[in-house]
Scaffold this motif. Structure first.
Motif, PDB file in Angstrom:
ATOM      1  N   TRP A   1      -2.862   0.296  -3.981  1.00  0.00           N
ATOM      2  CA  TRP A   1      -2.187  -0.991  -3.810  1.00  0.00           C
ATOM      3  C   TRP A   1      -1.393  -1.349  -5.059  1.00  0.00           C
ATOM      4  O   TRP A   1      -1.853  -1.129  -6.183  1.00  0.00           O
ATOM      5  CB  TRP A   1      -3.192  -2.104  -3.519  1.00  0.00           C
TER       6      TRP A   1
ATOM      7  N   LEU B   1      -8.133   2.172   2.265  1.00  0.00           N
ATOM      8  CA  LEU B   1      -7.407   3.188   1.505  1.00  0.00           C
ATOM      9  C   LEU B   1      -7.801   4.597   1.937  1.00  0.00           C
ATOM     10  O   LEU B   1      -8.973   4.928   2.053  1.00  0.00           O
ATOM     11  CB  LEU B   1      -7.672   3.022   0.000  1.00  0.00           C
TER      12      LEU B   1
ATOM     13  N   PHE C   1      -8.982  -4.826   1.692  1.00  0.00           N
ATOM     14  CA  PHE C   1      -7.922  -4.034   1.069  1.00  0.00           C
ATOM     15  C   PHE C   1      -8.423  -2.643   0.681  1.00  0.00           C
ATOM     16  O   PHE C   1      -7.767  -1.634   0.938  1.00  0.00           O
ATOM     17  CB  PHE C   1      -7.382  -4.759  -0.170  1.00  0.00           C
TER      18      PHE C   1
ATOM     19  N   ARG D   1       0.858  -1.184   0.000  1.00  0.00           N
ATOM     20  CA  ARG D   1       0.000   0.000   0.000  1.00  0.00           C
ATOM     21  C   ARG D   1       0.897   1.238   0.000  1.00  0.00           C
ATOM     22  O   ARG D   1       1.721   1.422   0.900  1.00  0.00           O
ATOM     23  CB  ARG D   1      -0.917   0.010   1.222  1.00  0.00           C
TER      24      ARG D   1
ATOM     25  N   HIS E   1       1.358   5.474  -0.437  1.00  0.00           N
ATOM     26  CA  HIS E   1       0.688   6.769  -0.282  1.00  0.00           C
ATOM     27  C   HIS E   1       1.436   7.841  -1.052  1.00  0.00           C
ATOM     28  O   HIS E   1       2.650   8.000  -0.913  1.00  0.00           O
ATOM     29  CB  HIS E   1       0.625   7.176   1.195  1.00  0.00           C
TER      30      HIS E   1
ATOM     31  N   GLU F   1      -3.784   6.951  -1.468  1.00  0.00           N
ATOM     32  CA  GLU F   1      -3.221   5.611  -1.328  1.00  0.00           C
ATOM     33  C   GLU F   1      -3.688   4.684  -2.451  1.00  0.00           C
ATOM     34  O   GLU F   1      -4.777   4.852  -2.999  1.00  0.00           O
ATOM     35  CB  GLU F   1      -3.612   4.996   0.018  1.00  0.00           C
TER      36      GLU F   1
END
Length: 641
Positions: A288, A282, A278, A246, A248, A286
């Protein structure tokens, strides 16, 4: 209506005006200065607070200043209350307190010690909103205040426009930071990196960077830093195992359209309950990324070493606490200790250190250079030195090498031509670099160097180890002018000038500090009949405690309006030495001179005497001391055979 702000503290050293925003221009910030206003938090938000009421809203957003590297480093404080309280000391009065004055203090680790930086809370705004860093919780102001203190430390907000996450992490933690090149690493090294990231994701700050744009799956920018906020295992419906990172973006918006982007069809490969875990976590900015795609898109990973509950730094490779640490300052001085790299025959002239290892030990040796023209921490709060601000801090290419020797009496030339136990593969333009090695018991020779010879600079050498070690400098004799027996024979007259170095008055430290000009100056004259002058600096040590002392001799310019410090010294008794006295014979042309005694570090107090010796038949020295009570002169006659 916000409460009145009149009568609150306004920092005279870093005032809310254009001079604190830019110092020379050259960045996109300059054209916006006229539109920027300065507001206090209670003028921006109805009920301001230092830290987020909801800890999940602690991630920072960048704003219009190009300091993503600093915002990413601040994630280390978001993960550790201990580090946060070190940098932002608790107990400060805020906007709800009757004692609130608009004054805040932050701390940064600079060149071997923690430095306090005090600011007011006037913050740059466009309209009624913060235009630089801010928290996702817009009522939390610890991050913009910390950014302002960091900008003051560097001279202006503009000075933060570009930088390295690794440098900011060192400033915020005082520890070790490791930077890994992803794109140049072999597959087995990449797997090892990813394994350590998984193990340490909950204990230390991890950042990643894009150094050049690629034709990839997102608009990641160029020379842009990101924060890795989590790493998780996942499994598809078909049993395929995944590792998802993850990431950012400090811009505060998503810039990713890769295989596992928020709107990707890939999430349908997971059970809905798994994919929801998941996606629901967020925050703004952010996304993945699957590990293979991560290795393709990002160029570097930066990881701060974790700190355990006992405040010991832990090795990121073994988790072993580094219980023992020592540090020493040093200098590369042109013509004396600036020997350059191993390509130069003068390499042996570089500063040298003994490292004594008592037991088999995991060891990290860290070499930090002081950027040229950087403001001394001791001068940060001196209004008379506010003008000494450097727009940029150029770095030299530095390296570090270690040899094991059998005993302390050894052949230096043979040793440095032999293979090293540990060493940098090349000199690099980094502010700090470090070596990681496992060392068996014994003596080790450590030599820090710059790539080019005669490159002057200041450095800090730190050693962290799992077992006891001793670090000490290998002292060398001070250079002196060669004289014949006829030169030293006869009756010499010696004048003794006594003085004191006092904290916050005249203890300015060495030439590596901007406060150097505060040191005492002792005038004398060399006539046309005398060229050789012996100068001795003696510190009056209390017990066995001695400071590192040295001195420089400057010729006074004929133009009385010029400072002697604008020119190079005519003679220098350096590097500074931990000894009761240092001395040298100077071969000087006729003229007026000053002697400037100093300790290596500023604000080190001691009583001292300076002895100026010349032959009596050559009436060469006339004292013109004018420093009043701090200095007094004593005349002594010596017979030297």
């Amino acid at each position: 209506m916000p409460p009145p702000t009149s009568g609150l503290f306004v920092d005279p050293e870093f005032p809310p005006c254009v001079s604190s925003l830019v110092r020379g221009g050259g960045t996109p910030l300059s054209p916006l200065c006229d539109r920027i206003t300065w507001l206090r938090p209670q003028e921006i938000f109805a009920s301001p607070h230092l830290f987020p009421e909801n800890s999940t809203l602690g991630l920072g957003k960048q704003g219009i200043l190009g300091d993503c590297w600093f915002i990413c480093a601040c994630f280390a404080l978001h993960k550790s209350n201990k580090l946060l309280h070190q940098v932002f000391p608790p107990g400060q009065y805020t906007w709800k307190d009757p004692e609130y004055t608009g004054r805040f203090t932050c701390r940064f680790w600079r060149f071997g010690r923690w430095v306090d930086v005090t600011i007011d809370d006037c913050l740059p705004c466009l309209g009624q909103k913060l235009c630089f860093s801010h928290c996702q919780d817009q009522g939390a102001f610890w991050l913009p205040l910390l950014e302002k203190a960091y900008a003051k430390l560097h001279g202006s907000y503009e000075s933060l426009w570009a930088g390295q996450v690794v440098d900011a992490l060192v400033d915020l933690t005082g520890g070790l930071v490791e930077r890994w090149s992803v794109e140049d690493a072999e597959d087995n090294v990449r797997k090892k990196m990813l394994c350590r990231m998984l193990d340490l994701k909950d204990r230390c700050a991890i950042s990643c960077s894009v150094l050049h744009s690629k034709e990839g799956s997102g608009h990641l920018g160029e020379f842009h830093a990101f924060t890795i906020t989590d790493i998780q295992h996942g499994v598809t419906k078909y049993g395929q195992e995944l590792i998802l990172l993850r990431v950012h973006n400090p811009w505060g918006r998503s810039c990713w359209s890769g295989a596992w982007g928020k709107n990707s069809d890939k999430w349908s490969l997971m059970d809905k309950s798994d994919s929801a875990k998941f996606l629901n976590d967020l925050k703004d900015g952010e996304f993945w990324v699957e590990n293979e795609e991560f290795l393709q898109e990002f160029n570097e990973v930066t990881m701060a070493f974790p700190v355990d509950e006992m405040d010991y730094i832990q090795s990121i490779w073994t988790d072993c606490p580094l219980l023992h640490t020592q540090q020493l300052h040093g200098s590369w001085v042109k013509g004396q200790t600036a020997g350059g790299s191993r390509n130069n025959v003068s390499f042996a002239d570089n500063p040298k250190f003994w490292l004594v290892v008592k037991e088999l030990s995991e060891v990290y040796l860290a070499l930090m250079q002081r950027p040229q023209s950087e403001i001394s921490a001791d001068c940060t709060h001196r209004s008379q030195l506010r003008s000494v601000i450097s727009k940029s801090y150029p770095l030299y290419a530095i390296g570090l090498h270690v040899w094991k020797v059998e005993k302390r009496r050894f052949n230096l030339q043979k040793t440095i031509l032999s293979p090293v136990v540990a060493g940098t593969s090349s000199h690099s333009y980094d502010r700090q670099l470090h070596l990681h090695c496992e060392l068996s018991p014994g003596y080790y020779l450590v030599i820090p160097s710059t790539f080019l010879r005669d490159t002057e600079g200041d450095f800090l050498l730190r050693v962290f180890s799992s077992e006891p070690i001793i670090l000490s400098e290998i002292t060398s004799h001070q250079p002196i002018v060669k004289t014949s027996e006829d030169d030293v024979k006869g009756t010499w007259e010696t004048r003794e000038v006594k003085g004191q170095l006092k904290k916050d008055v005249n203890a300015g430290g060495s030439r590596n500090f901007s406060s150097y000009c505060l040191n005492p100056t002792i005038p004398f004259i060399v006539s046309s009949k005398t060229r050789l002058v012996r100068v001795t600096l003696k510190q009056h040590c209390q017990g066995k405690h001695c400071h590192a002392i040295g001195f420089h001799v400057y010729m006074v310019p004929y133009d009385s309006g010029l400072s002697p410090f604008v020119q190079e010294p005519r003679a220098s008794c350096v590097p500074h030495s931990y000894s009761p006295e240092v001395s040298m014979v100077c071969d000087l042309c006729p003229g007026q001179y000053i002697i400037v005694p100093s300790t290596y570090l500023p604000n080190q107090e001691c009583d001292f005497s300076v002895f100026i010796s010349t032959k009596m038949e050559r009436k060469s020295i006339q004292s013109q001391e004018t420093l009043g009570k701090i200095l007094k002169e004593v005349s002594v006659v010596k017979v030297m055979n």
